[in-house]
Enzyme design. Structure first.
Site, PDB file in Angstrom:
ATOM      1  N   THR A   1     -21.834  18.677  -9.134  1.00 49.70           N
ATOM      2  CA  THR A   1     -22.857  18.729 -10.557  1.00 49.70           C
ATOM      3  C   THR A   1     -23.282  19.837 -10.689  1.00 49.70           C
ATOM      4  OG1 THR A   1     -23.752  16.559  -9.359  1.00 49.70           O
ATOM      5  CG2 THR A   1     -25.321  17.515 -10.681  1.00 49.70           C
TER       6      THR A   1
ATOM      7  N   ASN B   1     -14.108   8.242 -12.000  1.00 52.42           N
ATOM      8  CA  ASN B   1     -14.446   8.003 -10.745  1.00 52.42           C
ATOM      9  C   ASN B   1     -14.598   6.532 -10.802  1.00 52.42           C
ATOM     10  OD1 ASN B   1     -16.333   9.248 -12.857  1.00 52.42           O
ATOM     11  ND2 ASN B   1     -17.826   8.176 -11.445  1.00 52.42           N
TER      12      ASN B   1
ATOM     13  N   GLN C   1     -12.372  13.777  -8.456  1.00 52.17           N
ATOM     14  CA  GLN C   1     -11.646  12.590  -7.984  1.00 52.17           C
ATOM     15  C   GLN C   1     -10.284  12.967  -7.942  1.00 52.17           C
ATOM     16  OE1 GLN C   1     -13.140  10.153  -6.541  1.00 52.17           O
ATOM     17  NE2 GLN C   1     -15.295  10.451  -7.282  1.00 52.17           N
TER      18      GLN C   1
ATOM     19  N   GLY D   1     -17.180  18.901  -2.066  1.00 50.16           N
ATOM     20  CA  GLY D   1     -16.757  18.626  -0.526  1.00 50.16           C
ATOM     21  C   GLY D   1     -16.741  17.202  -0.150  1.00 50.16           C
ATOM     22  N   HIS D   2     -17.780  16.582  -0.454  1.00 50.83           N
ATOM     23  CA  HIS D   2     -17.793  15.314   0.234  1.00 50.83           C
ATOM     24  C   HIS D   2     -17.001  14.357  -0.295  1.00 50.83           C
ATOM     25  CE1 HIS D   2     -20.762  13.083  -2.451  1.00 50.83           C
ATOM     26  NE2 HIS D   2     -20.831  14.303  -3.118  1.00 50.83           N
TER      27      HIS D   2
ATOM     28  N   THR E   1     -28.274  32.762  -0.522  1.00 52.32           N
ATOM     29  CA  THR E   1     -27.385  32.947   0.688  1.00 52.32           C
ATOM     30  C   THR E   1     -26.383  31.627   0.797  1.00 52.32           C
ATOM     31  OG1 THR E   1     -29.150  33.995   1.939  1.00 52.32           O
ATOM     32  CG2 THR E   1     -27.505  32.921   3.301  1.00 52.32           C
TER      33      THR E   1
ATOM     34  N   CYS F   1     -26.070   4.077 -10.069  1.00 55.77           N
ATOM     35  CA  CYS F   1     -26.974   5.071 -10.518  1.00 55.77           C
ATOM     36  C   CYS F   1     -27.811   5.670  -9.108  1.00 55.77           C
ATOM     37  CB  CYS F   1     -27.982   4.674 -11.494  1.00 55.77           C
ATOM     38  SG  CYS F   1     -27.420   4.147 -12.855  1.00 55.77           S
TER      39      CYS F   1
HETATM   40  N1  PLP Z   1     -18.047  14.499 -10.931  1.00 59.52           N
HETATM   41  C1  PLP Z   1     -17.409  13.354 -10.443  1.00 59.52           C
HETATM   42  C2  PLP Z   1     -16.144  12.695 -11.173  1.00 59.52           C
HETATM   43  C3  PLP Z   1     -17.855  12.622  -9.440  1.00 59.52           C
HETATM   44  O1  PLP Z   1     -17.521  11.565  -9.200  1.00 59.52           O
HETATM   45  C4  PLP Z   1     -19.045  13.068  -8.824  1.00 59.52           C
HETATM   46  C5  PLP Z   1     -19.906  12.268  -7.555  1.00 59.52           C
HETATM   47  O2  PLP Z   1     -19.900  11.097  -7.609  1.00 59.52           O
HETATM   48  C6  PLP Z   1     -19.511  14.281  -9.283  1.00 59.52           C
HETATM   49  C7  PLP Z   1     -18.960  14.687 -10.435  1.00 59.52           C
HETATM   50  C8  PLP Z   1     -20.528  15.037  -8.609  1.00 59.52           C
HETATM   51  O3  PLP Z   1     -20.241  15.487  -7.364  1.00 59.52           O
HETATM   52  P1  PLP Z   1     -21.575  16.138  -6.260  1.00 59.52           P
HETATM   53  O4  PLP Z   1     -22.011  14.910  -5.417  1.00 59.52           O
HETATM   54  O5  PLP Z   1     -20.748  17.213  -5.464  1.00 59.52           O
HETATM   55  O6  PLP Z   1     -22.372  16.589  -7.232  1.00 59.52           O
END
Ligand code: PLP
Length: 366
Positions: free
Chosen positions: A71, A140, A168, A189-190, A226, A314
């Site tokens: 994000t 996504n 994705q 990362g996640h 940091t 959401c």
């Molecule tokens: N972009 C896409 C296509 C995503 O699926 C997501 C998370 O759902 C994001 C951006 C946002 O990623 P983050 O959770 O690392 O902010």
């Protein structure tokens, strides 16, 4: 996680190697900016992590700006000084859509693929030196792979700059920042089995970006604060595993997803698989069940021990009709009744069986 977890596109089950690496560095401590011994050790760990994360997009380590997630990376890419016009596909993630609310939209085809003729028309006949185009690599919600080579060709020919949200796509399809022809690319990362709260803005060789977060000269003055050493090390460990096992992992997952979709026709003949006409990544299935809202489906599945999400999840927990499915031309009866099933490294046959059983019960009520 308990039950069948089929929501990897929301967040991947942490890879044990990532959890272990992150725990080790957390226990060790150290500030990468300190010049004494523990600082130097932390710096070494951070830079090795950066190099590993860079490999996800075949980029150079020095071109990786570590962020708090995709994000932030998307926001930074879209908020660069000198950008006077932004074009976004209708199916971008909210982190892209909301970073440029005044942007012009590029429609998608009914299959969920960005409309290349519309993109070309929007870029024709004007000076595009201040134009930024953002098109995601993989959607996504549907898993549809976007034609980035063609997109990059059109954007380059028009003299505009490209940003790709590759969240994705990482670890699922080939990502090479140079051959993609994009100036910037975002990663999270996640989504690959690392920790939440860490991501990267990856730059093509020669691309410069201004910092959004000021104070401190970290990240080559491209992001103050940091560094999240624990997050970066966990992210890097997940990246190593993904890079080493990608082809085997993706073909195993593809077989599971195909079995799920094939059996759906028997278990739930009234269900519709959306985006199936276009090339998709191996792990995602977007399934509409007209007659039952996506929210009710997610709750019913959860009660049945199966975790999935609504087409458009959401953060508030409220589910609206998916903007992606709406952009593909689906009416509210479909765009509001779709769930996303997304598999990953720990998914197995038992998860697919649990899904089919719970979904069959649900579909019988539609
Ligand atoms: N972009 C896409 C296509 C995503 O699926 C997501 C998370 O759902 C994001 C951006 C946002 O990623 P983050 O959770 O690392 O902010």
């Amino acid at each position: 996680m308990t039950g069948a977890y089929l929501d990897y596109n929301a967040t991947c089950i942490p890879r044990p190697a990532a959890a272990k690496a992150a725990a080790e560095v957390l226990a060790e401590g150290g500030n990468p900016s300190s010049i004494h011994a523990s600082g130097r050790k932390a710096r070494g760990r951070l830079e090795s992590a950066r190099a590993e994360i860079a490999r996800l997009a075949n980029a150079r380590a020095e071109d990786v700006v570590l962020t708090s997630g995709a994000t932030e990376a998307n926001t930074q890419a879209l908020s660069q000084p000198g950008v006077t016009r932004v074009l976004l596909s209708d199916i971008e993630h909210p982190s892209v859509l909301e970073a440029a609310p005044m942007a012009q939209r590029v429609p998608v085809t009914p299959a969920g693929v960005v409309d290349l003729n519309a993109l070309r028309a929007l870029l024709t006949g004007q000076d595009n030196s201040g134009t930024l185009v953002a098109i995601m690599a993989v959607n996504n919600e549907t898993g549809v792979i976007q034609p980035l080579v063609e997109v990059a060709g059109i954007v380059a020919e028009a003299g505009a700059r490209l940003h790709v949200d590759a969240v994705q796509a990482a670890g699922r399809i080939d990502l090479d920042i140079a051959s993609l022809g994009t100036a910037t690319l975002s990663l999270s990362g996640h989504k690959i089995g690392g920790p939440t709260g860490v991501g990267a803005l990856v730059l093509a060789k020669g691309t410069t970006v201004s910092a959004m977060i000021l104070g401190g000269g970290q990240e080559r003055r491209r992001r103050g604060g940091t560094e999240n050493l624990v997050g970066a090390v966990g992210f890097a460990a997940a990246a190593s595993e993904v890079l080493a096992s990608r082809d085997d992992e993706q073909s195993r997952i593809a077989a599971l997803r195909d079995r799920l979709e094939t059996n759906l026709a028997t278990e739930a003949p009234n269900a519709m698989i959306l985006g199936q006409q276009a090339p998709r990544v191996a792990n995602t299935s977007c399934i509409a069940l007209p007659g039952i809202s996506a929210e009710r489906q997610v709750i019913a599945m959860d009660l049945g021990g199966v975790q999935v999400s609504a087409g458009s999840a959401c953060s508030s927990g409220k589910v609206a009709a998916s903007h992606v499915l709406t952009a593909m031309g689906h009416p509210p009866e479909i765009a509001g009744t779709a769930i996303r099933v997304s598999l990953g490294w720990a998914s197995g046959e038992a998860d697919v069986d649990a899904f089919l059983e719970a979904y069959g019960r649900l579909a019988a009520k539609a």
